[in-house]
Design a protein around this motif. Structure first.
Motif, PDB file in Angstrom:
ATOM      1  N   ALA A  49       0.939  -1.379  -0.261  1.00 18.50           N
ATOM      2  CA  ALA A  49       0.013   0.106   0.019  1.00 18.50           C
ATOM      3  C   ALA A  49       1.080   1.116  -0.162  1.00 18.50           C
ATOM      4  CB  ALA A  49      -1.124   0.106   1.315  1.00 18.50           C
ATOM      5  N   ARG A  50       2.000   1.122   0.881  1.00 16.86           N
ATOM      6  CA  ARG A  50       2.849   2.212   0.632  1.00 16.86           C
ATOM      7  C   ARG A  50       3.640   2.442  -0.351  1.00 16.86           C
ATOM      8  NH1 ARG A  50       7.358   0.814   2.973  1.00 16.86           N
ATOM      9  NH2 ARG A  50       6.250   0.197   4.816  1.00 16.86           N
ATOM     10  N   ALA A  51       3.975   1.376  -1.140  1.00 14.14           N
ATOM     11  CA  ALA A  51       4.557   1.593  -2.405  1.00 14.14           C
ATOM     12  C   ALA A  51       3.650   1.928  -3.559  1.00 14.14           C
ATOM     13  CB  ALA A  51       5.096   0.030  -2.808  1.00 14.14           C
ATOM     14  N   PHE A  52       2.492   1.703  -3.366  1.00 13.60           N
ATOM     15  CA  PHE A  52       1.459   2.138  -4.362  1.00 13.60           C
ATOM     16  C   PHE A  52       1.180   3.570  -4.365  1.00 13.60           C
ATOM     17  CE2 PHE A  52      -3.065   3.432  -5.110  1.00 13.60           C
ATOM     18  CZ  PHE A  52      -3.087   3.105  -6.523  1.00 13.60           C
ATOM     19  N   ARG A  53       1.361   4.294  -2.940  1.00 14.50           N
ATOM     20  CA  ARG A  53       1.213   5.739  -3.014  1.00 14.50           C
ATOM     21  C   ARG A  53       2.452   6.403  -3.622  1.00 14.50           C
ATOM     22  NH1 ARG A  53      -0.707   4.578   2.029  1.00 14.50           N
ATOM     23  NH2 ARG A  53       1.271   5.085   3.102  1.00 14.50           N
ATOM     24  N   HIS A  54       3.586   5.770  -3.331  1.00  8.67           N
ATOM     25  CA  HIS A  54       4.782   6.286  -3.840  1.00  8.67           C
ATOM     26  C   HIS A  54       4.952   6.246  -5.329  1.00  8.67           C
ATOM     27  CE1 HIS A  54       7.220   5.769   0.388  1.00  8.67           C
ATOM     28  NE2 HIS A  54       6.362   6.413   0.156  1.00  8.67           N
ATOM     29  N   ALA A  55       4.236   5.168  -5.844  1.00 12.91           N
ATOM     30  CA  ALA A  55       4.511   4.808  -7.295  1.00 12.91           C
ATOM     31  C   ALA A  55       3.636   6.046  -8.026  1.00 12.91           C
ATOM     32  CB  ALA A  55       4.151   3.688  -7.749  1.00 12.91           C
ATOM     33  N   LEU A  56       2.498   6.257  -7.324  1.00 12.05           N
ATOM     34  CA  LEU A  56       1.433   7.253  -7.870  1.00 12.05           C
ATOM     35  C   LEU A  56       2.067   8.661  -8.245  1.00 12.05           C
ATOM     36  CD1 LEU A  56      -1.958   6.825  -6.350  1.00 12.05           C
ATOM     37  CD2 LEU A  56      -1.321   6.033  -8.406  1.00 12.05           C
ATOM     38  N   LEU A  57       2.958   8.852  -6.942  1.00 15.53           N
ATOM     39  CA  LEU A  57       3.561  10.281  -6.931  1.00 15.53           C
ATOM     40  C   LEU A  57       4.504   9.969  -7.852  1.00 15.53           C
ATOM     41  CD1 LEU A  57       3.754  10.848  -3.131  1.00 15.53           C
ATOM     42  CD2 LEU A  57       2.132  11.720  -4.835  1.00 15.53           C
ATOM     43  N   ASP A  58       5.396   9.096  -8.213  1.00 13.53           N
ATOM     44  CA  ASP A  58       6.366   8.987  -9.079  1.00 13.53           C
ATOM     45  C   ASP A  58       6.017   8.950 -10.577  1.00 13.53           C
ATOM     46  OD1 ASP A  58       8.407   8.828  -7.143  1.00 13.53           O
ATOM     47  OD2 ASP A  58       8.462   6.375  -7.436  1.00 13.53           O
ATOM     48  N   GLN A  59       4.607   8.741 -10.843  1.00 10.29           N
ATOM     49  CA  GLN A  59       4.086   8.818 -11.887  1.00 10.29           C
ATOM     50  C   GLN A  59       3.497  10.325 -12.382  1.00 10.29           C
ATOM     51  OE1 GLN A  59       4.637   6.616 -14.613  1.00 10.29           O
ATOM     52  NE2 GLN A  59       5.909   5.346 -13.127  1.00 10.29           N
ATOM     53  N   GLY A  60       3.560  11.045 -11.142  1.00 12.54           N
ATOM     54  CA  GLY A  60       2.839  12.222 -11.365  1.00 12.54           C
ATOM     55  C   GLY A  60       1.597  12.337 -11.072  1.00 12.54           C
ATOM     56  N   LEU A  61       1.060  11.275 -10.642  1.00 13.02           N
ATOM     57  CA  LEU A  61      -0.668  11.190 -10.479  1.00 13.02           C
ATOM     58  C   LEU A  61      -0.832  11.519  -9.023  1.00 13.02           C
ATOM     59  CD1 LEU A  61      -0.923   7.588 -12.547  1.00 13.02           C
ATOM     60  CD2 LEU A  61      -1.424   9.823 -13.276  1.00 13.02           C
ATOM     61  N   ALA A  62      -2.081  11.653  -8.989  1.00 19.14           N
ATOM     62  CA  ALA A  62      -2.616  12.191  -7.650  1.00 19.14           C
ATOM     63  C   ALA A  62      -2.951  10.814  -6.842  1.00 19.14           C
ATOM     64  CB  ALA A  62      -4.043  12.986  -7.687  1.00 19.14           C
ATOM     65  N   ASP A  63      -2.462  11.174  -5.281  1.00 14.09           N
ATOM     66  CA  ASP A  63      -2.837  10.137  -4.379  1.00 14.09           C
ATOM     67  C   ASP A  63      -4.134  10.161  -3.837  1.00 14.09           C
ATOM     68  OD1 ASP A  63      -2.874   8.205  -2.517  1.00 14.09           O
ATOM     69  OD2 ASP A  63      -1.216   9.206  -1.175  1.00 14.09           O
ATOM     70  N   ASP A  64      -4.991   9.770  -4.262  1.00 14.21           N
ATOM     71  CA  ASP A  64      -6.526   9.854  -3.847  1.00 14.21           C
ATOM     72  C   ASP A  64      -6.921   8.742  -2.679  1.00 14.21           C
ATOM     73  OD1 ASP A  64      -9.299  10.173  -3.219  1.00 14.21           O
ATOM     74  OD2 ASP A  64      -9.792  10.264  -5.238  1.00 14.21           O
ATOM     75  N   PRO A  65      -6.911   9.119  -1.405  1.00 15.24           N
ATOM     76  CA  PRO A  65      -7.000   8.097  -0.505  1.00 15.24           C
ATOM     77  C   PRO A  65      -8.230   7.389  -0.535  1.00 15.24           C
ATOM     78  CG  PRO A  65      -6.922  10.177   0.655  1.00 15.24           C
ATOM     79  CD  PRO A  65      -6.591  10.353  -0.895  1.00 15.24           C
ATOM     80  N   ARG A  66      -9.393   7.810  -1.099  1.00 14.22           N
ATOM     81  CA  ARG A  66     -10.629   7.050  -1.516  1.00 14.22           C
ATOM     82  C   ARG A  66     -10.236   6.044  -2.116  1.00 14.22           C
ATOM     83  NH1 ARG A  66     -14.053  12.224  -3.082  1.00 14.22           N
ATOM     84  NH2 ARG A  66     -12.039  12.347  -4.188  1.00 14.22           N
ATOM     85  N   LEU A  67      -9.403   5.957  -3.031  1.00  8.00           N
ATOM     86  CA  LEU A  67      -9.052   4.852  -3.886  1.00  8.00           C
ATOM     87  C   LEU A  67      -8.399   3.800  -3.388  1.00  8.00           C
ATOM     88  CD1 LEU A  67      -8.629   6.605  -7.311  1.00  8.00           C
ATOM     89  CD2 LEU A  67     -10.887   5.555  -6.439  1.00  8.00           C
ATOM     90  N   THR A  68      -7.984   3.811  -2.074  1.00  6.55           N
ATOM     91  CA  THR A  68      -7.536   2.670  -1.629  1.00  6.55           C
ATOM     92  C   THR A  68      -8.290   1.952  -0.456  1.00  6.55           C
ATOM     93  OG1 THR A  68      -5.164   3.502  -1.659  1.00  6.55           O
ATOM     94  CG2 THR A  68      -5.569   1.880  -0.049  1.00  6.55           C
ATOM     95  N   VAL A  69      -8.686   0.740  -0.722  1.00  7.59           N
ATOM     96  CA  VAL A  69      -9.443  -0.067   0.119  1.00  7.59           C
ATOM     97  C   VAL A  69      -8.867  -1.261   0.571  1.00  7.59           C
ATOM     98  CG1 VAL A  69     -11.594  -1.171   0.178  1.00  7.59           C
ATOM     99  CG2 VAL A  69     -11.439   0.749  -1.338  1.00  7.59           C
ATOM    100  N   GLU A  70      -9.099  -1.538   1.804  1.00  4.99           N
ATOM    101  CA  GLU A  70      -8.334  -2.501   2.477  1.00  4.99           C
ATOM    102  C   GLU A  70      -9.258  -3.989   2.562  1.00  4.99           C
ATOM    103  OE1 GLU A  70      -7.131  -2.021   6.680  1.00  4.99           O
ATOM    104  OE2 GLU A  70      -6.674  -4.168   6.876  1.00  4.99           O
ATOM    105  N   CYS A  71      -8.502  -5.070   2.410  1.00  6.70           N
ATOM    106  CA  CYS A  71      -9.419  -6.441   2.330  1.00  6.70           C
ATOM    107  C   CYS A  71      -8.869  -6.995   3.681  1.00  6.70           C
ATOM    108  CB  CYS A  71      -8.748  -7.297   1.062  1.00  6.70           C
ATOM    109  SG  CYS A  71      -9.094  -6.494  -0.268  1.00  6.70           S
TER     110      CYS A  71
END
Length: 338
Positions: free
Chosen positions: A199-221
């Motif tokens: 999950a942490r890597a996902f947020r970092h990767a979004l930023l690296d790609q210049g994409l917005a990190d929208d917390p509502r788009l992360t859901v936990e299973c």
DNA sequence: CACCAGGGATTCATCCGGTG
DNA sequence: CACCGGATGAATCCCTGGTG
């Protein structure tokens, strides 16, 4: 008609049992006259002698056995790992006892107890949670442990894991390169180190790609399962959030998405792209074949077994951890957004 | 209830015959 | 006689079921 013992071999070869023992053991064989040793081996062969490991461990206080603690062998992720573990163990003269915990702490405790009573020389554990009292206790009691895929918070143990950061980065970069800008993450359970790190890597990767990190788009299973993956995706869709691609915490979660697509009349990858993680077997047979981050299962097993053998041979050695490189396997579950 | 034998293999300590 | 390679004696591991 009883099974032949060392005594029988010795008698047939005309030597003392102690001599037969030495002759049969590669390490001690040089102590025995070559001709005598040959006689003993031939005698053993002719009556089908098999050393009795129970009797042996009576004296040596070693079982040549290690325990393998996994959540569930029917999860196709595990057989290749187990295979790697076994191949290394057998060449070292060891065997593995496998137990399934079903992610139930009570069952896990009983299974581990049973392994310990059988004098296993160490445990390879694939069920670790970040907060894991049992593992803490075992470690304190001096039980040799190696972790697979997971880590325990605040406990420095040898472990073998795939590089989650690199894997997730590849998945996100792949989706971004297809033109996706709104990407969701169905995260694995946050009680597991892997769930957190991906999950942490996902947020970092979004930023690296210049994409917005929208917390509502992360859901936990709640679990690493299809059912939980499906449930998480339903929640996300019902929330009205907009997205065109999903990075799933693992393949099972990704496959859970397929069920929801069917329920809701969505098509993959036209309406929604999905990337999994792990490259468990048979993903290429799915409809559509799942794009995923491949981790070297067999190697993971091999390294885990090596680490454990290392700690058995060198108990005081500083815990060593192995990080294995993942790779992206692009199949048909990912495409440019509509 | 305490005690002991017995299961099979290993291994330390010891012994044996031969050699320089 | 000392030494050596090679073989052996006997103790030992831990637990359980049977005996006195």
């Amino acid at each position: 008609m009883t099974t032949p013992t060392l005594r029988d071999v010795a008698q047939l070869a005309g030597v003392h049992p102690a001599t037969a023992s030495r002759a049969l053991n590669p390490q001690t064989r040089p102590l025995v006259n070559a001709e005598t040793a040959r006689k003993v081996l031939r005698a053993a062969e002719s009556i089908g002698y098999q050393p009795n490991p129970i009797a042996r461990s009576l004296k040596t206080a070693r079982s040549a056995t290690v325990g393998l603690v996994i959540p569930d062998l029917t999860n196709p992720l595990f057989p290749p790992i187990v295979r790697g573990i076994e191949d290394v163990l057998t060449t070292a003269g060891y065997n593995a006892w496998i137990v399934n915990t079903d992610n139930d702490p009570g069952r896990e405790e009983r299974q581990v107890e049973s392994l310990r009573s059988r004098q296993v020389e160490g445990l390879i554990v694939a069920t670790a949670r970040r907060d894991h009292p049992l593992l803490l206790r075992l470690h304190r009691q001096g039980v040799r442990l190696v972790l697979v895929n997971r880590r325990v918070d605040g406990l420095e143990l040898p472990s073998v894991t795939a590089d989650d950061d690199a894997g997730i980065a590849m998945a996100v970069a792949h989706l971004a390169s297809l033109g996706h800008t709104k990407i969701a993450h169905l995260a694995g359970p946050q009680q597991t180190s892997t769930g957190v790190s991906r999950a942490r890597a996902f947020r970092h990767a979004l930023l690296d790609q210049g994409l917005a990190d929208d917390p509502r788009l992360t859901v936990e299973c709640g679990y690493w399962s299809e059912a939980e993956g499906a449930q998480a995706l339903r929640r996300l869709l019902d929330s009205g959030a907009e997205f065109t691609a999903i990075v799933a915490g693992n393949d099972l979660i990704a496959l859970g998405c397929y069920d929801v697509f069917a329920e809701r009349g969505m098509t993959c990858p036209d309406d929604m792209s999905v990337v999994g993680f792990n490259e468990m077997p048979f993903l290429d047979k799915m409809r559509p074949p799942l794009t995923t981050v491949a981790i070297p299962h067999y190697e993971i097993g091999v390294e885990a077994a090596r680490l454990l053998l290392d700690t058995i041979e060198e108990p005081d050695r500083h815990p060593r951890s192995v990080l294995l490189a993942p790779s992206l396997v692009v199949r048909a579950s990912t495409a440019p957004p509509r």
